[in-house]
Design a protein around this motif. Structure first.
Motif, PDB file in Angstrom:
ATOM      1  N   LEU A   1       0.862  -1.180   0.000  1.00 17.65           N
ATOM      2  CA  LEU A   1       0.000   0.000   0.000  1.00 17.65           C
ATOM      3  C   LEU A   1       0.897   1.229   0.000  1.00 17.65           C
ATOM      4  N   GLU A   2       0.942   1.901  -1.132  1.00 18.56           N
ATOM      5  CA  GLU A   2       1.756   3.111  -1.248  1.00 18.56           C
ATOM      6  C   GLU A   2       0.834   4.317  -1.122  1.00 18.56           C
ATOM      7  N   SER A   3       1.205   5.249  -0.695  1.00 16.94           N
ATOM      8  CA  SER A   3       1.987   6.200   0.038  1.00 16.94           C
ATOM      9  C   SER A   3       1.486   6.298   1.465  1.00 16.94           C
ATOM     10  N   SER A   4       1.732   7.415   2.103  1.00 13.26           N
ATOM     11  CA  SER A   4       1.365   7.590   3.511  1.00 13.26           C
ATOM     12  C   SER A   4       0.242   8.613   3.671  1.00 13.26           C
ATOM     13  N   TRP A   5      -0.583   8.773   2.630  1.00 11.69           N
ATOM     14  CA  TRP A   5      -1.554   9.876   2.573  1.00 11.69           C
ATOM     15  C   TRP A   5      -2.966   9.431   2.948  1.00 11.69           C
ATOM     16  N   TRP A   6      -3.091   8.484   3.839  1.00  8.17           N
ATOM     17  CA  TRP A   6      -4.396   7.886   4.108  1.00  8.17           C
ATOM     18  C   TRP A   6      -5.355   8.872   4.758  1.00  8.17           C
ATOM     19  N   HIS A   7      -6.562   8.884   4.218  1.00 10.14           N
ATOM     20  CA  HIS A   7      -7.655   9.644   4.816  1.00 10.14           C
ATOM     21  C   HIS A   7      -8.520   8.698   5.650  1.00 10.14           C
ATOM     22  N   ASN A   8      -9.077   7.672   5.007  1.00 12.15           N
ATOM     23  CA  ASN A   8      -9.803   6.606   5.698  1.00 12.15           C
ATOM     24  C   ASN A   8      -9.242   5.276   5.207  1.00 12.15           C
ATOM     25  N   LEU A   9      -8.666   4.483   6.105  1.00 19.08           N
ATOM     26  CA  LEU A   9      -7.990   3.245   5.726  1.00 19.08           C
ATOM     27  C   LEU A   9      -8.369   2.118   6.673  1.00 19.08           C
ATOM     28  N   ILE A  10      -8.775   0.983   6.089  1.00 17.10           N
ATOM     29  CA  ILE A  10      -9.014  -0.249   6.847  1.00 17.10           C
ATOM     30  C   ILE A  10      -8.092  -1.328   6.296  1.00 17.10           C
ATOM     31  N   VAL A  11      -7.273  -1.922   7.148  1.00 21.40           N
ATOM     32  CA  VAL A  11      -6.460  -3.088   6.791  1.00 21.40           C
ATOM     33  C   VAL A  11      -6.689  -4.110   7.895  1.00 21.40           C
ATOM     34  N   THR A  12      -7.462  -5.154   7.599  1.00 18.11           N
ATOM     35  CA  THR A  12      -7.897  -6.082   8.637  1.00 18.11           C
ATOM     36  C   THR A  12      -7.935  -7.511   8.122  1.00 18.11           C
ATOM     37  N   ASN A  13      -7.739  -8.454   9.046  1.00 20.44           N
ATOM     38  CA  ASN A  13      -7.927  -9.891   8.793  1.00 20.44           C
ATOM     39  C   ASN A  13      -7.113 -10.397   7.608  1.00 20.44           C
ATOM     40  N   SER A  14      -5.925  -9.846   7.417  1.00 22.08           N
ATOM     41  CA  SER A  14      -5.121 -10.150   6.233  1.00 22.08           C
ATOM     42  C   SER A  14      -3.764 -10.720   6.624  1.00 22.08           C
ATOM     43  N   VAL A  15      -3.192 -11.489   5.704  1.00 21.13           N
ATOM     44  CA  VAL A  15      -1.882 -12.090   5.919  1.00 21.13           C
ATOM     45  C   VAL A  15      -0.902 -11.494   4.908  1.00 21.13           C
ATOM     46  N   PHE A  16       0.224 -11.005   5.415  1.00 20.66           N
ATOM     47  CA  PHE A  16       1.269 -10.386   4.601  1.00 20.66           C
ATOM     48  C   PHE A  16       2.520 -11.251   4.706  1.00 20.66           C
ATOM     49  N   GLN A  17       2.879 -11.876   3.602  1.00 18.83           N
ATOM     50  CA  GLN A  17       4.032 -12.764   3.573  1.00 18.83           C
ATOM     51  C   GLN A  17       4.979 -12.313   2.469  1.00 18.83           C
ATOM     52  N   ASN A  18       6.232 -12.020   2.832  1.00 21.93           N
ATOM     53  CA  ASN A  18       7.222 -11.547   1.859  1.00 21.93           C
ATOM     54  C   ASN A  18       6.743 -10.276   1.164  1.00 21.93           C
ATOM     55  N   THR A  19       6.370  -9.252   1.957  1.00 20.38           N
ATOM     56  CA  THR A  19       6.042  -7.956   1.379  1.00 20.38           C
ATOM     57  C   THR A  19       7.208  -7.003   1.583  1.00 20.38           C
ATOM     58  N   TRP A  20       7.365  -6.080   0.638  1.00 27.51           N
ATOM     59  CA  TRP A  20       8.532  -5.199   0.561  1.00 27.51           C
ATOM     60  C   TRP A  20       9.802  -6.043   0.512  1.00 27.51           C
ATOM     61  N   MET A  21       9.830  -6.982  -0.456  1.00 29.94           N
ATOM     62  CA  MET A  21      10.962  -7.899  -0.579  1.00 29.94           C
ATOM     63  C   MET A  21      12.265  -7.183  -0.903  1.00 29.94           C
ATOM     64  N   PHE A  22      12.168  -6.024  -1.544  1.00 25.44           N
ATOM     65  CA  PHE A  22      13.380  -5.279  -1.887  1.00 25.44           C
ATOM     66  C   PHE A  22      14.119  -4.826  -0.631  1.00 25.44           C
ATOM     67  N   GLY A  23      13.395  -4.720   0.477  1.00 26.07           N
ATOM     68  CA  GLY A  23      14.012  -4.358   1.737  1.00 26.07           C
ATOM     69  C   GLY A  23      14.297  -2.873   1.849  1.00 26.07           C
ATOM     70  N   SER A  24      15.040  -2.550   2.863  1.00 30.01           N
ATOM     71  CA  SER A  24      15.444  -1.172   3.136  1.00 30.01           C
ATOM     72  C   SER A  24      16.954  -1.062   2.961  1.00 30.01           C
ATOM     73  N   ILE A  25      17.406  -0.057   2.220  1.00 28.48           N
ATOM     74  CA  ILE A  25      18.837   0.196   2.044  1.00 28.48           C
ATOM     75  C   ILE A  25      19.231   1.273   3.050  1.00 28.48           C
ATOM     76  N   PRO A  26      20.004   0.929   4.091  1.00 31.48           N
ATOM     77  CA  PRO A  26      20.258   1.883   5.178  1.00 31.48           C
ATOM     78  C   PRO A  26      20.773   3.240   4.724  1.00 31.48           C
ATOM     79  N   SER A  27      21.652   3.261   3.733  1.00 36.61           N
ATOM     80  CA  SER A  27      22.215   4.546   3.310  1.00 36.61           C
ATOM     81  C   SER A  27      21.190   5.417   2.607  1.00 36.61           C
ATOM     82  N   GLN A  28      20.133   4.796   2.100  1.00 37.87           N
ATOM     83  CA  GLN A  28      19.087   5.543   1.397  1.00 37.87           C
ATOM     84  C   GLN A  28      17.889   5.826   2.299  1.00 37.87           C
TER      85      GLN A  28
END
Length: 583
Positions: free
Chosen positions: A255-282
């Motif tokens: 779910l991209e970006s951080s601009w939520w007005h009304n957001l429901i995220v419920t009863n869901s399973v997230f497996q291997n999301t954001w697989m690219f990971g975080s690059i510390p220097s970036q």
């Protein structure tokens, strides 16, 4: 706010009800080299002025080859349906022709409304080549109710890459879209070059001025994707809902970006999301977060008609985990080994945090008065320790490792789709199975149901769930509109060996106090507060919990001074203690 949220949900769910009065036109399956039966049938209805009153009924297991885009004129309704699939009859496939050179920008080019049920959309041609094509939701200049509508029910959307308009399987180029997706499966929506393409719903690249009024996903699966929902360039959705969804192998944003007005995220399973990971220097701020992020309205970079205090977020009954192979590959793939040898460890990818610190600030923070700073942003009941252990996930680990290494390194191309020719050849039933073995997650959703898409992977439980779906969704709407004041957090430490409820602290208190408790067996747990008459005055927690140690914050600001009792109950075990509110 409650009226606004519920009216959007009502519009999304109820709009297709008018279909029952329409005329059915049976469309025969194509028999190559003969093609274009569906194109011919739709164009005939357009020419006769009867498109909106026509339901195009496709054959079970049928095969339909498009010779041109399906057009939906402004103010009109396109409805394509097929019988419910069975174990032996697949949904009818819709593919592109390999003949000639038609404009394939749009599989469906809709200036009106679209309803699809029980069809299999291949974003590819009859030979299995990916085609840069989308369902385009354009501005409707003749809309009756001020909205553009799309409804997908039981639809498979397969093998979409980066389309010509750089959008998603559904590309939003209109100002008031109401989108309702249920029981649908986005699969192998991958781009062999761009890690951030292959999207379920997206605005076109570099567009401005478009808007989603409401988008709802329920009992949907997203497997092997770049993104799922894209919001960029100041284009966002007022209402977003993901309930009972399964996410597997998402390279970047679920779910991209951080601009939520009304957001429901419920009863869901997230497996291997954001697989690219975080690059510390970036990612100097600490990463996006593996599910979604929340940021302040002041940081949006564009104006919105709401403040941070007017935003409503509900995140509950979800799980998140990464497969061990992926965590290991981030650290030990050839790219990372080279970076380590060069003493460039800050370029080595690391797992994204489950939720970043900025998001927790909005979900968790209390003011000096002990009240939540953002009372309508709520998170509770999530699991970050259990891998679902999918029975047969659509994951080609060897190819996926190659793709990920290249995306971290030189960005060369790799087709990482899982057995795409299975789908080109309409292998049915599908080989994958995203039901899972983990017993905790099988009862972790509201009502004790499994997390994730029940329609496709838990058919027996789906039948039971359907009987209470209206009540569940009413609860979600109420929690979203009013906030659910739950401040339950896990506490570190060894797993408890007994059922325990600690004395609250401080005690006496005004107006907040902390209550620690421990449970030693998974099950349904309640923690409630009662007055001296035995009347319930607060529910601090009610839901499934796994063995562990927990802390809950109780705010007695709305209660009168006096003696109260708090009771922890799990199965046939119960403990009650006394607390004193002194104002």
């Amino acid at each position: 706010m409650k009226r606004f949220v519920r009216s959007l949900v009502f519009a999304a769910v109820m709009f297709p009800a008018s279909l029952f009065a329409q005329t059915i036109v049976n469309v025969a399956s194509d028999n190559p080299p003969q093609e274009g039966n569906l194109n011919t049938a739709v164009q005939a209805a357009i020419d006769a002025g009867s498109l909106s009153s026509t339901v195009f009924q496709l054959e079970a297991g049928g095969y339909y080859v498009l010779t041109s885009s399906i057009q939906v004129p402004a103010g009109k309704q396109l409805t394509i349906v097929a019988p419910e699939p069975t174990s032996t009859a697949a949904p009818p496939q819709i593919v592109w022709t390999t003949q000639g050179n038609p404009d394939r920008t749009y599989l469906i080019n809709a200036f009106g409304d679209v309803t699809l049920k029980n069809v299999w959309l291949m974003f590819a041609d009859a030979s299995g080549n990916q085609v840069q094509t989308v369902i385009g939701m354009q501005q409707d200049t003749a809309t009756v109710d001020g909205h553009e509508h799309i409804t997908l029910d039981g639809v498979i959307l397969d093998y979409c890459n980066c389309p010509t308009d750089a959008g998603g399987t559904v590309t939003v180029a209109c100002k008031n879209l109401v989108a309702n997706f249920k029981n649908s499966y986005w699969k192998n929506c991958i781009d062999r070059h761009l890690r951030y393409y292959g999207r379920a719903v997206s605005y076109p690249y570099n567009s401005t001025g478009w808007h989603i009024d409401s988008v709802s996903f329920e009992n949907c699966t997203f497997a092997n994707m770049g993104y799922v929902l894209m919001q960029e360039g100041g284009e966002y959705a007022d209402y977003v809902k993901f309930n009972h969804c399964t996410f597997s192998n998402i390279i970047m944003f679920p779910l991209e970006s951080s601009w939520w007005h009304n957001l429901i995220v419920t009863n869901s399973v997230f497996q291997n999301t954001w697989m690219f990971g975080s690059i510390p220097s970036q990612d100097t701020a600490g990463g996006n977060g593996a599910i979604f992020a929340i940021d302040s309205v002041d940081n949006f970079g564009f104006s919105v008609p709401f403040t941070d205090q007017q935003r409503h977020v509900l995140f509950a009954h979800c799980s998140y985990s990464l497969d061990p192979w992926l965590v290991d590959w981030m650290k030990n793939c050839p790219y990372s080994q080279t970076r380590h040898q060069n003493r460039e460890d800050d370029l080595i990818p690391v797992p994204q945090p489950f939720m970043n610190a900025r998001s927790w600030y909005f979900l968790d923070s209390l003011g000096a008065d002990g009240k939540k700073l953002f009372p309508y942003m709520t998170a509770f009941s999530f699991d970050t320790t259990n891998n679902p252990l999918f029975i047969n996930p659509p994951t080609d680990t060897a190819v996926l490792k190659i793709f990920m290494n290249k995306k971290w390194d030189d960005n060369t191309d790799t087709n990482w789709a899982w057995k795409p020719m299975n789908d080109i050849n309409a292998v049915w039933p599908m080989e994958e199975n995203l039901a899972y073995q983990n017993s905790t997650l099988k009862t972790f959703a509201m009502g004790g149901f499994p997390l994730g898409d029940l329609y496709r992977w838990w058919s027996t439980q789906y039948t039971s769930w359907s009987s209470q779906a209206t009540a569940e969704n009413d609860s979600l709407s109420t929690w979203l509109a009013n906030g659910r004041i739950l401040a339950v957090k896990g506490r570190p430490g060894p797993l408890p060996v007994k059922f325990e409820l600690a004395q609250n602290y401080p005690n006496p208190f005004n107006p907040t106090t902390q209550i620690d408790y421990s449970i030693m067996a998974k099950g349904y747990v309640t923690l409630k507060v009662f007055n001296v008459l035995g009347e319930e005055v607060a529910t601090l927690f009610a839901g499934q919990q796994i063995p562990g140690n927990y802390t809950v914050t109780f705010n007695g600001g709305r209660l009168a001074s006096g003696v109260y009792f708090y009771r922890l109950q799990a199965g046939n075990l119960s403990i009650t203690k006394k607390l004193v509110l002194m104002k």
